[in-house]
Design a protein around this motif. Structure first.
Motif, mmCIF file in Angstrom:
data_model
loop_
_atom_site.group_PDB
_atom_site.id
_atom_site.type_symbol
_atom_site.label_atom_id
_atom_site.label_comp_id
_atom_site.label_asym_id
_atom_site.label_seq_id
_atom_site.Cartn_x
_atom_site.Cartn_y
_atom_site.Cartn_z
ATOM 1 N N ASP A 169 0.826 -1.201 0.000
ATOM 2 C CA ASP A 169 0.000 0.000 0.000
ATOM 3 C C ASP A 169 0.866 1.259 0.000
ATOM 4 O O ASP A 169 0.585 2.223 -0.720
ATOM 5 C CB ASP A 169 -0.924 -0.013 1.217
ATOM 6 C CG ASP A 169 -1.877 1.155 1.232
ATOM 7 O OD1 ASP A 169 -2.447 1.477 0.162
ATOM 8 O OD2 ASP A 169 -2.066 1.752 2.314
ATOM 9 N N ALA A 170 1.943 1.263 0.783
ATOM 10 C CA ALA A 170 2.845 2.411 0.826
ATOM 11 C C ALA A 170 3.550 2.603 -0.513
ATOM 12 O O ALA A 170 3.734 3.735 -0.973
ATOM 13 C CB ALA A 170 3.867 2.237 1.938
ATOM 14 N N ALA A 171 3.926 1.515 -1.167
ATOM 15 C CA ALA A 171 4.591 1.614 -2.470
ATOM 16 C C ALA A 171 3.638 2.153 -3.534
ATOM 17 O O ALA A 171 4.037 2.965 -4.379
ATOM 18 C CB ALA A 171 5.130 0.254 -2.885
ATOM 19 N N GLU A 172 2.385 1.719 -3.497
ATOM 20 C CA GLU A 172 1.404 2.233 -4.457
ATOM 21 C C GLU A 172 1.147 3.723 -4.245
ATOM 22 O O GLU A 172 1.044 4.488 -5.200
ATOM 23 C CB GLU A 172 0.098 1.455 -4.340
ATOM 24 C CG GLU A 172 0.172 0.043 -4.878
ATOM 25 C CD GLU A 172 -1.091 -0.743 -4.627
ATOM 26 O OE1 GLU A 172 -2.034 -0.209 -3.995
ATOM 27 O OE2 GLU A 172 -1.142 -1.913 -5.068
ATOM 28 N N ARG A 173 1.042 4.131 -2.992
ATOM 29 C CA ARG A 173 0.818 5.544 -2.697
ATOM 30 C C ARG A 173 2.027 6.381 -3.110
ATOM 31 O O ARG A 173 1.884 7.486 -3.641
ATOM 32 C CB ARG A 173 0.525 5.715 -1.201
ATOM 33 C CG ARG A 173 0.079 7.101 -0.837
ATOM 34 C CD ARG A 173 -0.250 7.263 0.637
ATOM 35 N NE ARG A 173 0.880 6.887 1.492
ATOM 36 C CZ ARG A 173 0.917 5.845 2.286
ATOM 37 N NH1 ARG A 173 -0.114 5.029 2.361
ATOM 38 N NH2 ARG A 173 1.969 5.576 3.023
ATOM 39 N N ASP B 92 3.191 5.645 6.710
ATOM 40 C CA ASP B 92 2.709 6.821 7.421
ATOM 41 C C ASP B 92 2.479 6.451 8.882
ATOM 42 O O ASP B 92 2.686 5.313 9.303
ATOM 43 C CB ASP B 92 1.456 7.405 6.763
ATOM 44 C CG ASP B 92 0.282 6.459 6.753
ATOM 45 O OD1 ASP B 92 0.397 5.353 7.285
ATOM 46 O OD2 ASP B 92 -0.763 6.843 6.199
ATOM 47 N N ASP B 93 2.073 7.427 9.675
ATOM 48 C CA ASP B 93 1.935 7.222 11.112
ATOM 49 C C ASP B 93 0.881 6.165 11.443
ATOM 50 O O ASP B 93 1.067 5.348 12.340
ATOM 51 C CB ASP B 93 1.591 8.552 11.783
ATOM 52 C CG ASP B 93 1.708 8.479 13.278
ATOM 53 O OD1 ASP B 93 2.675 7.856 13.760
ATOM 54 O OD2 ASP B 93 0.825 9.034 13.972
ATOM 55 N N THR B 94 -0.202 6.155 10.708
ATOM 56 C CA THR B 94 -1.262 5.183 10.957
ATOM 57 C C THR B 94 -0.780 3.761 10.690
ATOM 58 O O THR B 94 -1.084 2.842 11.457
ATOM 59 C CB THR B 94 -2.478 5.490 10.066
ATOM 60 O OG1 THR B 94 -2.875 6.832 10.276
ATOM 61 C CG2 THR B 94 -3.620 4.553 10.359
ATOM 62 N N GLN B 95 -0.030 3.576 9.638
ATOM 63 C CA GLN B 95 0.483 2.247 9.309
ATOM 64 C C GLN B 95 1.501 1.774 10.346
ATOM 65 O O GLN B 95 1.515 0.601 10.711
ATOM 66 C CB GLN B 95 1.099 2.246 7.921
ATOM 67 C CG GLN B 95 0.064 2.392 6.825
ATOM 68 C CD GLN B 95 0.692 2.547 5.469
ATOM 69 O OE1 GLN B 95 1.762 3.133 5.329
ATOM 70 N NE2 GLN B 95 0.015 2.027 4.451
ATOM 71 N N ARG B 96 2.347 2.678 10.826
ATOM 72 C CA ARG B 96 3.303 2.303 11.866
ATOM 73 C C ARG B 96 2.578 1.869 13.136
ATOM 74 O O ARG B 96 2.937 0.865 13.751
ATOM 75 C CB ARG B 96 4.214 3.485 12.190
ATOM 76 C CG ARG B 96 5.337 3.644 11.222
ATOM 77 C CD ARG B 96 6.356 4.660 11.730
ATOM 78 N NE ARG B 96 6.883 5.359 10.589
ATOM 79 C CZ ARG B 96 6.530 6.563 10.190
ATOM 80 N NH1 ARG B 96 5.651 7.258 10.869
ATOM 81 N NH2 ARG B 96 7.064 7.107 9.123
ATOM 82 N N ARG B 97 1.570 2.621 13.524
ATOM 83 C CA ARG B 97 0.801 2.265 14.724
ATOM 84 C C ARG B 97 0.091 0.929 14.547
ATOM 85 O O ARG B 97 -0.030 0.152 15.493
ATOM 86 C CB ARG B 97 -0.222 3.346 15.040
ATOM 87 C CG ARG B 97 0.385 4.598 15.570
ATOM 88 C CD ARG B 97 -0.688 5.594 15.907
ATOM 89 N NE ARG B 97 -0.101 6.876 16.246
ATOM 90 C CZ ARG B 97 -0.797 7.947 16.519
ATOM 91 N NH1 ARG B 97 -2.122 7.898 16.500
ATOM 92 N NH2 ARG B 97 -0.194 9.072 16.824
ATOM 93 N N ARG B 98 -0.391 0.670 13.339
ATOM 94 C CA ARG B 98 -1.084 -0.584 13.059
ATOM 95 C C ARG B 98 -0.146 -1.777 13.207
ATOM 96 O O ARG B 98 -0.503 -2.798 13.794
ATOM 97 C CB ARG B 98 -1.656 -0.520 11.653
ATOM 98 C CG ARG B 98 -2.584 -1.620 11.293
ATOM 99 C CD ARG B 98 -3.267 -1.269 9.993
ATOM 100 N NE ARG B 98 -3.896 -2.431 9.412
ATOM 101 C CZ ARG B 98 -4.519 -2.419 8.249
ATOM 102 N NH1 ARG B 98 -4.586 -1.305 7.548
ATOM 103 N NH2 ARG B 98 -5.067 -3.510 7.778
ATOM 104 N N ILE B 99 1.084 -1.646 12.702
ATOM 105 C CA ILE B 99 2.063 -2.723 12.822
ATOM 106 C C ILE B 99 2.446 -2.935 14.288
ATOM 107 O O ILE B 99 2.525 -4.071 14.763
ATOM 108 C CB ILE B 99 3.311 -2.433 11.962
ATOM 109 C CG1 ILE B 99 2.960 -2.518 10.483
ATOM 110 C CG2 ILE B 99 4.434 -3.404 12.284
ATOM 111 C CD1 ILE B 99 4.064 -2.092 9.559
ATOM 112 N N VAL B 100 2.667 -1.855 15.020
ATOM 113 C CA VAL B 100 3.054 -1.965 16.431
ATOM 114 C C VAL B 100 1.939 -2.595 17.251
ATOM 115 O O VAL B 100 2.192 -3.466 18.100
ATOM 116 C CB VAL B 100 3.449 -0.584 16.983
ATOM 117 C CG1 VAL B 100 3.598 -0.620 18.490
ATOM 118 C CG2 VAL B 100 4.737 -0.106 16.338
ATOM 119 N N SER B 101 0.705 -2.185 17.013
ATOM 120 C CA SER B 101 -0.401 -2.767 17.783
ATOM 121 C C SER B 101 -0.595 -4.246 17.448
ATOM 122 O O SER B 101 -0.884 -5.056 18.333
ATOM 123 C CB SER B 101 -1.692 -1.989 17.549
ATOM 124 O OG SER B 101 -2.128 -2.122 16.229
#
Length: 74
Positions: A29-33, A44-53
């Protein structure tokens, strides 16, 4: 093999697959964006938080599988 140990190993496998697949999907998703805006691909910040959670959740999966296997198969 003891049932609790077997459950622990299965839990580690499930947690690894879950975390790995989520990471690969977010990276895609990050590569497509990044390609859309011609930028360097980064989370982005949301994706980092998602991985950490999800990583925090995956800590509890192996003990839960070990307990479940022990309760069911002992």
């Amino acid at each position: 093999m003891q049932s609790a140990l077997e459950g622990l190993l299965v839990g580690f496998g499930v947690a690894a697959v879950l975390l790995g697949s989520e990471y690969l999907l977010l990276r895609k998703d990050a590569a497509e964006r990044a390609a859309q805006f011609k930028l360097k691909p980064e989370f982005d910040d949301t994706q980092r938080r998602r991985i950490v959670s999800l990583a925090r959740f995956c800590v509890f999966i192996p003990p839960a599988f070990a307990a479940a296997f022990w309760l069911i198969f002992s």
